[in-house]
Write an enzyme that holds these catalytic residues in place. Structure first.
Site, short mmCIF file in Angstrom:
data_model
loop_
_atom_site.label_atom_id
_atom_site.label_comp_id
_atom_site.label_asym_id
_atom_site.label_seq_id
_atom_site.Cartn_x
_atom_site.Cartn_y
_atom_site.Cartn_z
N ASP A 73 0.80 -1.20 0.05
CA ASP A 73 0.02 0.15 0.33
C ASP A 73 0.77 1.37 0.05
OD1 ASP A 73 -2.58 -0.81 -0.22
OD2 ASP A 73 -2.69 -1.07 2.19
N GLU A 172 -14.11 -2.75 -1.12
CA GLU A 172 -14.31 -3.04 0.12
C GLU A 172 -15.54 -2.59 0.63
OE1 GLU A 172 -12.08 -1.91 4.54
OE2 GLU A 172 -10.91 -1.33 2.63
#
Length: 254
Positions: A73, A172
């Site tokens: 990330d 998500e």
């Protein structure tokens, strides 16, 4: 894998020992997630973790992995507002960790950053829906894109990420039927977390899946172990053996 209908397994890891275990277990993708800010550093959000910290974690994981695809990330503040800074952040991750690719959160609003990173030959996994780096904007971790306007924006962003050249996208905490629409409309794979059964793969945070963190119990989480109890019992047994003089024994000394 998407073309042949094979689901993709993905799990987070943040350090050498656990990464080695899950790589050897056969995990397809390992995510060095900024969720380390929560489960490793104890922060309330993912925002505080720094690029240097993510690089340290990424290097630790890469030393253990022989087969899985490793994604790191880019943390909050390293790519959103300045495409040149975004490229510099991505280059540092790739050069210093030796990871396979990076992941960023967002759609059209970070288009320029995505283009610049991809033009440098760095693969990108996208992330839409509940984007934890935007928690101060959302104000809550509840399900996203229930309303038509936000759902349509998510679909548009997913197609944009594919058109720009992203190789996959995490979805998500969105409704399962929206995940189905997105997954069927894209050639690139979708990876779901709290996004239902129609994604092309699934990802969970290792500490949640293994039951190390016993304070987090959303509907989408399935615990495959209860390491909180295992570790607690082991630590208590160790303490008792030391206090009683049972450890170390004669066989455990030189």
């Amino acid at each position: 894998m998407k073309r042949r209908g094979e689901k993709i397994s993905m799990l987070t890891a943040y350090e050498y020992s656990m990464a080695k275990i899950i790589d050897q277990a056969g995990m397809d993708v390992i995510l060095v997630g900024d969720s380390a800010s929560n489960v490793v550093a104890g922060n309330l959000t993912t925002l505080p973790i720094t690029l240097d910290q993510m690089i340290f974690l990424g290097k630790s994981v890469m030393k253990a992995v022989n087969r899985a695809l490793v994604v790191v990330d880019l943390p909050f503040g390293t790519y959103q507002g300045n495409s040149k800074e975004a490229l510099a952040s991505a280059v540092r991750v790739m050069k210093e960790t030796h990871a396979d690719c990076i992941k960023v959160e967002g759609g059209a609003e970070i288009k320029e950053s995505i283009q610049r990173i991809l033009c440098a030959g760095i693969p990108i996994m996208g992330h839409l829906g509940l984007t934890p780096q935007s928690i101060n904007k959302f104000g809550t971790y509840t399900v996203r894109a229930r309303e038509e306007v936000e759902a349509n924006k998510l679909i548009e962003d997913a197609h944009l990420l594919e058109e720009l050249g992203c190789f996959a996208v995490v979805l998500e905490k969105i409704p399962a039927l929206l995940t189905k629409r997105v997954s069927e409309g894209l050639k690139i794979p979708t990876i779901g977390i709290g996004a239902g059964m129609y994604a092309d793969g699934q990802v969970l945070v290792m500490h949640d899946m293994l039951g190390i963190n016993n304070e987090f119990s959303p509907r989408f989480l399935r615990r495959y172990a209860n390491l909180y109890e295992v570790i607690t019992e082991a630590a208590q047994s160790y303490i008792r053996d030391i206090k009683s003089g049972l450890f170390p024994s004669e066989e455990e000394q030189y």
